[in-house]
Motif scaffolding. Sequence first.
Motif, short mmCIF file in Angstrom:
data_model
loop_
_atom_site.label_atom_id
_atom_site.label_comp_id
_atom_site.label_asym_id
_atom_site.label_seq_id
_atom_site.Cartn_x
_atom_site.Cartn_y
_atom_site.Cartn_z
N UNK A 121 -4.55 3.39 -3.60
CA UNK A 121 -4.40 2.91 -5.39
C UNK A 121 -3.63 1.44 -4.99
N UNK A 123 -2.00 0.28 -7.18
CA UNK A 123 -0.60 0.21 -8.02
C UNK A 123 0.30 0.18 -6.96
N UNK A 124 -0.21 0.60 -5.88
CA UNK A 124 1.18 1.29 -4.71
C UNK A 124 1.39 -0.02 -3.92
N UNK A 126 1.35 -2.80 -4.89
CA UNK A 126 1.44 -3.54 -6.02
C UNK A 126 3.16 -3.14 -5.77
N UNK A 127 3.53 -1.76 -5.75
CA UNK A 127 4.97 -1.32 -5.54
C UNK A 127 6.14 -1.78 -4.64
N UNK A 128 4.89 -2.41 -3.45
CA UNK A 128 5.26 -2.06 -2.34
C UNK A 128 5.67 -3.67 -2.34
N UNK A 141 3.71 0.72 6.63
CA UNK A 141 3.73 2.16 5.79
C UNK A 141 3.39 3.16 4.48
N UNK A 142 2.52 1.51 3.86
CA UNK A 142 1.62 2.13 2.98
C UNK A 142 0.06 2.25 3.28
N UNK A 145 -0.34 5.23 6.18
CA UNK A 145 -0.04 6.55 5.93
C UNK A 145 -0.56 7.34 4.79
N UNK A 146 -1.20 5.77 3.85
CA UNK A 146 -2.07 6.68 2.53
C UNK A 146 -3.30 6.70 2.26
N UNK A 149 -5.86 10.10 6.08
CA UNK A 149 -6.80 11.72 5.28
C UNK A 149 -8.41 11.41 6.29
N UNK A 219 -2.02 16.74 7.20
CA UNK A 219 -2.11 15.07 6.86
C UNK A 219 -2.08 14.74 5.43
N UNK A 220 -2.70 15.12 4.59
CA UNK A 220 -3.48 15.67 3.14
C UNK A 220 -2.17 15.75 2.53
N UNK A 221 -1.17 14.97 1.62
CA UNK A 221 -0.46 15.48 0.63
C UNK A 221 -0.91 16.13 -0.58
N UNK A 222 -1.22 15.00 -0.83
CA UNK A 222 -2.33 14.88 -2.28
C UNK A 222 -2.22 15.87 -3.50
#
Lengths: 222, 342
Positions: A121, A123-124, A126-128, A141-142, A145-146, A149, A219-222
């Motif tokens: 995403x 946005x993630x 951008x948030x960072x 860190x983004x 990990x993101x 999977x 690892x997939x926590x979605x």
Amino acid sequence: MLNQLFPNVDWGKMLDATYETVYMTAVATVITFILGILIGIVLFLTSDNQLWANKIVHFLTGSLVNIFRSIPFIVLIILLIPFTKFLLGTIRGANAALPALIIGAAPFYARMVLIALREIDKGVIEAARSMGAKTSTIIWKVLIPESLPALISGITVTAVALVGYTAMAGIIGAGGLGNLAFLDGFQRNRTDVTLMATVLILVVVFIIQYIGDFITVKVDKR
Amino acid sequence: MIDIQNITKVYNTKNGELTAVDNVSLSIKKGEIYGIIGYSGAGKSTMIRLLNGLEKPSTGSVIVGGQDISKASGAKLREARQKISMIFQHFNLLWSRTVEENIAFPLEIAGVSKTQREKRVEELIELVGLKGRGKAYPSQLSGGQKQRVGIARALANNPEVLLCDEATSALDPETTDSILELLLDINKKIGLTIVLITHEMHVIRKICNRVAVMEEGKVVEQGDVLQVFQNPQAPITKNFVSQASGETQEMQASLEQILANYPAGKIAKLTFAEATTEQPVISQMIKQFDVVVNIVHGKISNTTGGSFGTLFIHIDGEQHEVEKALNFLTKQEIQTEVIEHA
């Protein structure tokens, strides 16, 4: 019982060959994983509207990846013989297969890394950035990990492909199950050896796929 | 606190130049909640991203807390951003991290030690009302809870400014109100300056002190929320205000119906401010003049600056009596607008 079904199989040799296959696959997978992520991240960050947006670097990296991805593996092995000789001093043995395996697989995996990163995403990221994160922080860190999977399922596919590559690498005397099936099985007309080698290759592939799927789900926590 | 001077942002697109923000100047005071409202494409998204340097203006400057954000770059900009945090319409949480780890993320960026981080995270979880959910992953939370995590994350480094990018647009009305209350609460508690963009007048009415209305990159109207609500000038502002007062299309249709059925009478829209909301003006009017009054629609709205009401009435009677009645209303400091065609 087993010896009656497979009269020509030398179990010691079979075990050694299995070990060689697993060894080549494992080492090549680990290095491909690292190299592929590296190249994939460069490809991602240099694409349009990204942090390192740079058309030239993106084009050059992309072209290199495409070139190596397009060369059939069997041709790549032959082309790389001088390079391997220069690097290791020999073209025989399991280690001699590694340069070809890695150079063949890393660009393939880099493409999958790029796809995985594009799925993150925006946005993630951008948030960072809005929190004042450095690019290195965003990568560690983004981005990683993101997309984990997808990175794991990608390396699983690559590792399975690598098992196939190791069989071909047998041609230049790398050993392994493919080599055994070809030399001992096919050329000496011992079908049972070929069959047994095939079964073992399948077992290796299934184990890789199982481990890959297991970690992906974990690892997939979605 | 925030000083925006003549900023313009032009994008180069395939179809030529696009001016997203067109020569805008705004000044936002410390501790206030400032709303920017506009329809999508009005340039408000670009506007809010200029405030933390996610976008750079083509011309003009953006001064936040004395620092020119539009000129800052590298480490300076990153440091400034830790004091200008942001929350988002789609929350933008890291799915790979738990609630606690998400809130700790900006602290990690700021280089806060692990024990300090844990302490701060605990405080923030308490503050936003998510106690006991710290170990949950975002996928296990509702939209409202996710935005609470977003708010906690944004507050982690004790920012001076909080930017809200359509923070409630993805939430249902009830959750929207609870998030707005939380923001108002934080604003009061720690005196945080909040800048929010939205397309819902409801949000502006509920928590903003001042508002700017944007249309096609320009600010067409700005001022105190109550004032803008009572006396909107620009057509787009009137639209937004009537949207917030519940003047729906359905109501427009019934006004049309009444006008058709009683061609002699008049429909008036009355806007009551502060003091006049408590006066029995309608019954006084009926007693003094020979008119009949039918109440069509009425609503009272609250803003942070005070309340105001709107009332639609149908007045019927002799023409000069109706005129006199309307005059009477105007004298009572009630804004009276005769609606000829709905």
